[in-house]
Motif scaffolding. Structure first.
Motif, PDB file in Angstrom:
ATOM      1  N   ALA A   2       5.949  15.597  70.738  1.00  0.00           N
ATOM      2  CA  ALA A   2       4.712  15.085  70.157  1.00  0.00           C
ATOM      3  C   ALA A   2       4.779  15.107  68.630  1.00  0.00           C
ATOM      4  CB  ALA A   2       3.533  15.922  70.637  1.00  0.00           C
ATOM      5  N   VAL A   3       3.962  14.282  68.048  1.00  0.00           N
ATOM      6  CA  VAL A   3       3.915  14.200  66.583  1.00  0.00           C
ATOM      7  C   VAL A   3       3.464  15.525  65.998  1.00  0.00           C
ATOM      8  CG1 VAL A   3       2.791  13.026  64.658  1.00  0.00           C
ATOM      9  CG2 VAL A   3       3.492  11.730  66.670  1.00  0.00           C
ATOM     10  N   ARG A   4       2.561  16.181  66.668  1.00  0.00           N
ATOM     11  CA  ARG A   4       2.048  17.458  66.182  1.00  0.00           C
ATOM     12  C   ARG A   4       3.156  18.505  66.097  1.00  0.00           C
ATOM     13  NH1 ARG A   4      -3.948  19.342  67.230  1.00  0.00           N
ATOM     14  NH2 ARG A   4      -4.198  17.107  67.239  1.00  0.00           N
ATOM     15  N   GLU A   5       4.031  18.500  67.079  1.00  0.00           N
ATOM     16  CA  GLU A   5       5.142  19.452  67.065  1.00  0.00           C
ATOM     17  C   GLU A   5       6.132  19.143  65.949  1.00  0.00           C
ATOM     18  OE1 GLU A   5       6.888  19.238  70.898  1.00  0.00           O
ATOM     19  OE2 GLU A   5       5.104  19.968  71.938  1.00  0.00           O
ATOM     20  N   LEU A   7       5.435  17.595  63.080  1.00  0.00           N
ATOM     21  CA  LEU A   7       4.814  17.909  61.786  1.00  0.00           C
ATOM     22  C   LEU A   7       4.608  19.402  61.587  1.00  0.00           C
ATOM     23  CD1 LEU A   7       2.180  15.061  61.438  1.00  0.00           C
ATOM     24  CD2 LEU A   7       4.361  15.290  60.255  1.00  0.00           C
ATOM     25  N   ALA A   8       4.568  20.171  62.668  1.00  0.00           N
ATOM     26  CA  ALA A   8       4.361  21.615  62.536  1.00  0.00           C
ATOM     27  C   ALA A   8       5.521  22.282  61.808  1.00  0.00           C
ATOM     28  CB  ALA A   8       4.157  22.239  63.910  1.00  0.00           C
ATOM     29  N   TRP A  12       4.290  21.648  53.725  1.00  0.00           N
ATOM     30  CA  TRP A  12       2.966  21.056  53.480  1.00  0.00           C
ATOM     31  C   TRP A  12       3.068  19.779  52.666  1.00  0.00           C
ATOM     32  CZ3 TRP A  12       1.207  20.127  48.613  1.00  0.00           C
ATOM     33  CH2 TRP A  12       1.850  20.787  47.580  1.00  0.00           C
ATOM     34  N   LYS A  15       3.629  16.638  54.755  1.00  0.00           N
ATOM     35  CA  LYS A  15       2.452  16.181  55.497  1.00  0.00           C
ATOM     36  C   LYS A  15       1.390  15.578  54.585  1.00  0.00           C
ATOM     37  CE  LYS A  15       2.260  20.231  57.691  1.00  0.00           C
ATOM     38  NZ  LYS A  15       1.785  21.310  58.560  1.00  0.00           N
ATOM     39  N   TRP A  16       1.196  16.200  53.417  1.00  0.00           N
ATOM     40  CA  TRP A  16       0.059  15.818  52.589  1.00  0.00           C
ATOM     41  C   TRP A  16       0.420  14.973  51.379  1.00  0.00           C
ATOM     42  CZ3 TRP A  16      -4.152  16.318  55.147  1.00  0.00           C
ATOM     43  CH2 TRP A  16      -4.258  17.323  56.106  1.00  0.00           C
TER      44      TRP A  16
END
Length: 72
Positions: A2-5, A7-8, A12, A15-16
């Protein structure tokens, strides 16, 4: 995966900072054209409203002055 995994595990700043800059670079022209269309449409709507209000003002002004002459 998953994308969440994915990006985890990223720092920072990826991501930002990096991902939004990439999105602006890739879709910048599209975003600019959509914003220009929305601003142009808003300007035309406000211009139309101002012209209609001015027309109503002028018609009422002349029709009320015509009525006062008829009363004499």
């Amino acid at each position: 995966m998953a994308v969440r995994e994915v990006l985890a595990g990223m720092p920072w700043w990826v991501k930002w900072v990096a991902i939004p800059l990439l999105a602006l670079f890739v879709f910048g022209g599209l975003i600019t054209s959509v914003l220009a269309f929305v601003v142009g449409l808003l300007f035309k709507v406000l211009l139309f409203a101002a012209l209609v209000a001015g027309l109503i003002y002028v018609v009422r002004k002349f029709s009320s002055s015509g009525r006062s002459r008829e009363d004499w």
